[in-house]
Write a protein that holds these residues in place. Structure first.
Motif, PDB file in Angstrom:
ATOM      1  N   ALA A  92       0.825  -1.216   0.000  1.00 54.37           N
ATOM      2  CA  ALA A  92       0.000   0.000   0.000  1.00 54.37           C
ATOM      3  C   ALA A  92       0.857   1.263   0.000  1.00 54.37           C
ATOM      4  O   ALA A  92       0.438   2.285  -0.557  1.00 54.37           O
ATOM      5  N   TRP A  93       2.047   1.194   0.572  1.00 56.72           N
ATOM      6  CA  TRP A  93       2.920   2.382   0.639  1.00 56.72           C
ATOM      7  C   TRP A  93       3.304   2.891  -0.750  1.00 56.72           C
ATOM      8  O   TRP A  93       3.730   4.033  -0.892  1.00 56.72           O
ATOM      9  N   ALA A  94       3.201   2.036  -1.770  1.00 51.67           N
ATOM     10  CA  ALA A  94       3.604   2.436  -3.120  1.00 51.67           C
ATOM     11  C   ALA A  94       2.419   2.898  -3.965  1.00 51.67           C
ATOM     12  O   ALA A  94       2.588   3.234  -5.131  1.00 51.67           O
ATOM     13  N   TYR A 415      -2.764   5.755  10.510  1.00 49.62           N
ATOM     14  CA  TYR A 415      -3.252   4.446  10.952  1.00 49.62           C
ATOM     15  C   TYR A 415      -2.086   3.590  11.442  1.00 49.62           C
ATOM     16  O   TYR A 415      -2.132   3.026  12.541  1.00 49.62           O
ATOM     17  N   TYR A 416      -1.037   3.525  10.634  1.00 54.43           N
ATOM     18  CA  TYR A 416       0.102   2.655  10.959  1.00 54.43           C
ATOM     19  C   TYR A 416       0.779   3.088  12.255  1.00 54.43           C
ATOM     20  O   TYR A 416       1.158   2.261  13.072  1.00 54.43           O
ATOM     21  N   THR A 562       2.861 -12.912   8.474  1.00 53.39           N
ATOM     22  CA  THR A 562       3.463 -11.911   7.589  1.00 53.39           C
ATOM     23  C   THR A 562       2.791 -11.836   6.230  1.00 53.39           C
ATOM     24  O   THR A 562       2.754 -10.786   5.622  1.00 53.39           O
ATOM     25  N   SER A 563       2.228 -12.950   5.755  1.00 52.68           N
ATOM     26  CA  SER A 563       1.617 -12.909   4.421  1.00 52.68           C
ATOM     27  C   SER A 563       0.300 -12.144   4.422  1.00 52.68           C
ATOM     28  O   SER A 563      -0.275 -11.897   3.369  1.00 52.68           O
ATOM     29  N   GLN A 564      -0.188 -11.785   5.601  1.00 53.95           N
ATOM     30  CA  GLN A 564      -1.431 -11.005   5.679  1.00 53.95           C
ATOM     31  C   GLN A 564      -1.223  -9.705   6.456  1.00 53.95           C
ATOM     32  O   GLN A 564      -2.173  -9.122   6.971  1.00 53.95           O
ATOM     33  N   THR A 565       0.039  -9.279   6.546  1.00 51.42           N
ATOM     34  CA  THR A 565       0.353  -8.088   7.331  1.00 51.42           C
ATOM     35  C   THR A 565       1.090  -7.068   6.476  1.00 51.42           C
ATOM     36  O   THR A 565       2.052  -7.418   5.785  1.00 51.42           O
ATOM     37  N   LEU A 566       0.640  -5.845   6.523  1.00 49.59           N
ATOM     38  CA  LEU A 566       1.310  -4.788   5.771  1.00 49.59           C
ATOM     39  C   LEU A 566       2.701  -4.548   6.362  1.00 49.59           C
ATOM     40  O   LEU A 566       2.829  -4.293   7.554  1.00 49.59           O
ATOM     41  N   PRO A 567       3.750  -4.626   5.527  1.00 54.11           N
ATOM     42  CA  PRO A 567       5.095  -4.362   6.048  1.00 54.11           C
ATOM     43  C   PRO A 567       5.262  -2.912   6.497  1.00 54.11           C
ATOM     44  O   PRO A 567       4.410  -2.059   6.209  1.00 54.11           O
ATOM     45  N   ALA A 568       6.363  -2.634   7.165  1.00 54.96           N
ATOM     46  CA  ALA A 568       6.674  -1.276   7.612  1.00 54.96           C
ATOM     47  C   ALA A 568       6.897  -0.374   6.391  1.00 54.96           C
ATOM     48  O   ALA A 568       7.235  -0.866   5.314  1.00 54.96           O
ATOM     49  N   LEU A 573       9.841   7.080   2.422  1.00 51.67           N
ATOM     50  CA  LEU A 573       8.462   7.557   2.258  1.00 51.67           C
ATOM     51  C   LEU A 573       8.455   9.081   2.458  1.00 51.67           C
ATOM     52  O   LEU A 573       8.997   9.573   3.438  1.00 51.67           O
ATOM     53  N   PRO A 574       7.860   9.822   1.515  1.00 52.26           N
ATOM     54  CA  PRO A 574       7.959  11.292   1.610  1.00 52.26           C
ATOM     55  C   PRO A 574       7.434  11.826   2.957  1.00 52.26           C
ATOM     56  O   PRO A 574       6.352  11.436   3.393  1.00 52.26           O
TER      57      PRO A 574
END
Ligand code: C2O
Ligand code: CU
Length: 576
Positions: A92-94, A415-416, A562-568, A573-574
């Motif tokens: 999602a970060w991208a 959120y994060y 991890t396969s269902q978790t958004l990474p850091a 990131l701007p």
């Protein structure tokens, strides 16, 4: 290290010898956002481009590839880039929508977008996702099937990206700034374009009309993208039928039609066989606008390109000069022919299963049942200002009477990092007042201004019914969801009936889309499963309406492991 890994993959592929085996590659792109001078309609302006190209570069990737794009902002505007329709699984970060998943890339700064392209193949596009910068910052994003897979149709001779857009002689950022300042209408574009060119019906454009060379008897894949800012478009080629085989990067059952319709944000792949007398034929796009012509003016001239049969004589090919005049334009329904457009949209069906490498997951039961009205509203005119909207107020747009307000930091970061006060989680699941949505309406027109999200758990099935409203006037709003496609399971006219309409939903082979065009004065129903944690923007892809606040966002929580978790977030990131 890389070689060793490749060798291992080849070995594994050899033993499995199955159709889904391919070696994923990395596609590295280096993009500079910079000014470039471009002339159209005899007007030259400095516009914002990627690497000096207008339209921007076409990106070709293969399903499974990792894409790494370093974007450096060398202009004075803030910029973000979005990969429209790309699923962004765990990335999602991208994604790129400003203040939803990131803050803008500021002047002189860079941001490296990293994502893997998985579970989809076909035609998408990329575009800026801040203000109206996408008017000049856009290009095709094409996902080829894995090398070992093939199309569920006979392989075309070649493919032609056909990117539909709009051109303003003036600075586009001034156009939207003025519209928002006055709260009224806006200055429509000066031309529709195909691959950045208005085509020969527009002033000063004839010699630059795009030409697509074909050989008689061969079949071509046209990858048609509606990157226009504010208009749905018809597209067709005189004298040739089109066979739709894919929409929004999902295969469809083949559908034969003389023309197609695309809302902004939609993409459609069609096969065209050069089966006519050798010569030149018009390709054209013009506006579909079901709202009455009064409040919604639009460019009246079709944008054109030329399908040119190349005649080969002995061993050499030469361009055919068989016809000096091009003949007629393709025939389209009337600009407001909602019925014909509905017939087209309803005809699209998912290609059920092919080559063992994709599948359908149409939710048969629903965990979250959401009814969202979409329409116009008013926001108060600030003290001491003159506003040009109805009743001297400012035009706005809303979903369930909430007009989306941009937060000051991105919702995903808030959120994060559990930062309070950036957004509220009370986005209404149903309209706040139940009324005859498509009947006559005499109530208030004020919307609530807010940054509200709807929180969803991982692996929930969600149904959303979008209901157009009669407030001000009807319109076909193309609603786009980030981060995943949804299945378009039903559409109808008038008010949605929750007890009878679901009985006729297509839960078997509905088209999978990232953008659904809501019938003007009617409704559309979509379903999806939450399998991608993150924050996902959903908005009308008519930029004017998006700027007026027809938007909201979903937060999809992490699942397990991890396969269902958004990474850091990435380190670059701007910052806000
Ligand atoms: Cu084509 Cu929110 O984007
Ligand atoms: Cu809209």
């Amino acid at each position: 290290m890389f070689l060793a890994k490749s060798a291992l993959l080849i070995l594994v592929c050899f033993f499995l010898s199955n159709a889904i085996c391919a070696i994923a590659a990395t596609v590295n792109l280096d993009w500079k956002i910079e000014y470039t001078n471009v002339t159209r309609l005899c007007h030259t302006k400095s516009l914002i481009s990627v690497n000096g190209q207008f339209p921007g570069p076409t990106v070709y990737v293969t399903e499974g590839d990792t894409v790494i794009v370093n974007v450096t902002n060398l202009v004075s505007n803030n910029v973000t880039i979005h990969w429209h329709g790309v699923r962004q699984l765990l990335s999602a970060w991208a994604d790129g929508p400003v203040y939803i998943t990131q803050c803008p890339i500021q002047t002189g700064h860079s941001y490296v977008h990293r994502f893997q392209v998985t579970g989809q193949r076909g035609t998408l596009f990329w575009h800026a996702h801040i203000s109206w910068l996408r008017a000049t910052l856009y290009g095709a994003f094409i996902i080829l099937p894995k090398q070992s897979a093939s199309y569920p149709f006979s392989t075309p001779t070649t493919d032609f990206p056909i990117v539909l857009g709009e051109w303003w002689n003036s600075n586009v950022e001034d156009v939207i700034a003025e519209a928002l300042a006055t709260g009224g209408g806006y200055n429509i574009s000066d031309a529709l374009t195909i691959n950045g060119q208005p085509g020969n019906l527009y002033d000063c454009s004839q010699q630059d009309t795009p030409t697509f060379n074909v050989t008689q008897g061969k079949t071509y894949l046209l990858r048609v993208i509606n990157a226009a800012v504010n208009f749905q478009l018809y597209f067709g080629v005189t004298g040739h039928n089109l066979t739709v085989v894919e929409a929004d990067a999902e295969y469809t059952k083949p559908y034969n039609t003389p023309y197609i319709v695309l809302a902004p944000g939609q993409t459609t792949n069609v096969l065209l066989t050069a089966n006519q007398t050798a010569g030149q034929y018009y390709m054209a796009a013009s506006v579909f606008s079901p709202a009455p012509i009064g409040p919604v003016p639009f460019p009246q001239t079709a944008t054109t390109a030329i399908l040119n049969y190349v005649v080969s004589k002995s061993n050499r090919s030469s361009t055919s000069n068989a016809t000096t005049s091009l003949g007629p334009l393709p025939t389209f329904p009337a600009y407001n022919d909602l019925q014909s457009v509905e017939t087209f949209y309803r005809a699209l069906r998912s290609q059920s299963y092919s080559k063992g490498y994709y599948y359908m997951d149409v939710p048969q039961a629903v965990d979250e049942d959401l009814l969202f009205t979409v329409g116009y509203s008013l926001q108060p005119c600030p003290q001491g200002e003159q506003c040009r909207g109805p009743l001297g107020e400012r035009l706005s747009a809303n979903i369930n009477n909430v007009t989306f307000a941009d937060p000051s930091i991105s919702i995903l970061q808030a959120y994060y990092n559990q930062i309070n006060g950036v957004y509220e989680t009370d986005f209404p699941e149903q309209p706040l007042i139940d009324f005859d949505y498509t009947g006559s309406y005499n109530g208030g027109m004020q919307s609530i201004l807010g940054t509200k999200v709807k929180v969803l758990n991982f692996n929930e099935t969600v149904q959303m019914v979008f209901q157009d409203t009669s407030l001000l006037f009807f319109e076909s709003h193309p609603i786009h969801l980030h981060g995943q496609n949804f299945y378009e399971v039903g559409r109808g006219s008038g008010n949605y009936n929750p007890s009878t309409d679901p009985l006729s939903f297509n839960l078997n082979d509905p088209p999978s889309r990232n953008t659904v065009s809501i019938p003007s004065g009617g409704w559309a129903a979509v379903r999806f499963r939450t399998t991608n944690p993150g924050v996902w923007y959903m908005h009308c892809h008519i930029d004017l309406h998006n700027s007026w606040g027809m938007a909201m966002a979903f937060i999809v929580k992490n699942g397990n492991g991890t396969s269902q978790t958004l990474p850091a977030p990435p380190a670059d990131l701007p910052p806000c």
